[in-house]
Design an enzyme around this catalytic site. Structure first.
Site, PDB file in Angstrom:
ATOM      1  N   HIS A  82       0.816  -1.216   0.000  1.00 25.91           N
ATOM      2  CA  HIS A  82       0.000   0.000   0.000  1.00 25.91           C
ATOM      3  C   HIS A  82       0.852   1.271   0.000  1.00 25.91           C
ATOM      4  O   HIS A  82       2.040   1.256   0.331  1.00 25.91           O
ATOM      5  CB  HIS A  82      -0.935   0.015   1.206  1.00 25.91           C
ATOM      6  CG  HIS A  82      -0.206   0.058   2.526  1.00 25.91           C
ATOM      7  ND1 HIS A  82       0.367   1.208   3.026  1.00 25.91           N
ATOM      8  CD2 HIS A  82       0.046  -0.916   3.439  1.00 25.91           C
ATOM      9  CE1 HIS A  82       0.934   0.957   4.185  1.00 25.91           C
ATOM     10  NE2 HIS A  82       0.765  -0.324   4.459  1.00 25.91           N
ATOM     11  N   GLU A 166      -2.723  -7.596   6.867  1.00 25.15           N
ATOM     12  CA  GLU A 166      -1.387  -7.437   7.428  1.00 25.15           C
ATOM     13  C   GLU A 166      -1.192  -8.293   8.682  1.00 25.15           C
ATOM     14  O   GLU A 166      -2.157  -8.748   9.308  1.00 25.15           O
ATOM     15  CB  GLU A 166      -1.159  -5.952   7.748  1.00 25.15           C
ATOM     16  CG  GLU A 166       0.165  -5.594   8.418  1.00 25.15           C
ATOM     17  CD  GLU A 166       1.392  -5.906   7.562  1.00 25.15           C
ATOM     18  OE1 GLU A 166       1.545  -7.075   7.174  1.00 25.15           O
ATOM     19  OE2 GLU A 166       2.205  -4.990   7.324  1.00 25.15           O
TER      20      GLU A 166
END
Length: 309
Positions: A82, A166
């Site tokens: 990201h 994550e």
């Protein structure tokens, strides 16, 4: 209670102070091992064994074994971490499975997401990597990094896959690294690439402030995992990626492997890199995954084992 305002000088001094306390952090890690449940120790060793990794429990570090082979997948992967968030801007936090306001893309992160879309389009035009499927972690910083490419390229299917989230840091999640106690063994995670250490308690979710509640499915807290457990979860996630790609893209791809662009994170991306044989090693051959070892923000990275240069 007002937040601490960190000047660059004060922050640098704090990090040096933390680094000087590695001996105390190692003592705390030794206590962590002594207090760990025997079944947890066995499970971590089993994960390493299954992945053909050498685990040194004493220092928490991992290496590739000579017999290691990259995970065989029926797909080719391009991984995109990201874009930049407030959480990974100094004074940085442990930014794991959290999705609050400070974990969203900054203006710079949005620009990086647009640049990543342009880069992936250029890779497709050059026939370097033409994605058949786009998959994203459910955390919005990953979804929003994918969005510019999704908006401009409606042909590849886009799906969110919760398993790509994550690494979960538990009670460390969203805490400023500089504000943890200087002798906390949490610091060994990034200072010494310790793959075993983890928080004792979970992250307690503030549902009113959470930005993407639908994927939580009613959870009130998120238990911590260590990097070994993240590796194991990402292995299962990659297998599921292959299954999804086969189902959605198999007929149109014919004999070739489907190509999947995965939008994810730093630690999850490091785990995927290790699993596919692209793990980064230090001078002693130990694998690194945080700090200087992480993927840059919003940069498409092809991870195809044994691919021709």
């Amino acid at each position: 209670m007002a937040e601490t305002e960190w000047t660059p000088e004060a922050l640098s001094g704090r990090y040096e102070e933390i680094k000087s306390c590695i001996p105390q952090q190692l003592e705390a890690y030794a206590r962590f091992l002594r207090e760990a449940a025997p079944e947890d120790l066995r499970r971590w060793q089993q994960i390493a064994q299954d992945l053909k990794l050498e685990l040194n429990l004493e220092n928490g570090r991992i290496k590739y074994k000579k017999e290691f082979k990259p995970l065989e997948l029926p797909v080719d992967i391009c991984y995109i971490r990201h874009g930049k968030t407030q959480g990974n801007t100094e004074p940085r936090v442990f930014q794991g499975q959290v999705d609050y306001a400070n974990n969203q893309l900054t203006q710079q992160g949005q620009q990086q997401a647009a640049a990543a879309a342009t880069k992936l389009e250029a890779m497709a035009a050059a026939k370097e990597f033409i994605p058949d499927l786009l998959l994203s972690s459910p955390l919005l910083r990953a979804v929003h990094t994918a969005q510019p490419f999704v908006d401009a390229n409606p042909k590849p299917l886009f799906r969110v896959l919760p398993e790509l989230a994550e690494m979960a840091f538990g009670e460390w999640d969203n805490r400023k690294v500089a504000e943890l106690e200087k002798d906390d063994p949490a610091h060994l995670f990034y200072l010494q690439q310790n793959a075993v250490i983890k928080a004792k308690g979970p992250h307690r979710i503030c549902c009113q402030l959470w930005q993407s509640p639908e994927w939580l499915e009613g959870k009130k807290e998120l238990p911590a995992e260590n990097f070994l457990e993240c590796l194991d979860r990402q292995r299962k996630a990659l297998i599921k990626v292959g299954e999804i790609a086969k189902e959605l893209c198999g007929p149109s791809c014919g004999e070739r492997k489907p190509r999947v662009a995965v939008y994810g994170h730093s630690m999850a991306g490091a785990a995927v890199s290790v699993l596919l044989g692209f793990g980064k090693e230090d001078q002693l051959g130990f694998l690194g995954f945080d700090g200087n070892y992480i993927m840059p923000n919003a940069t498409p990275t092809i991870l195809i084992p044994n691919a021709k240069p």
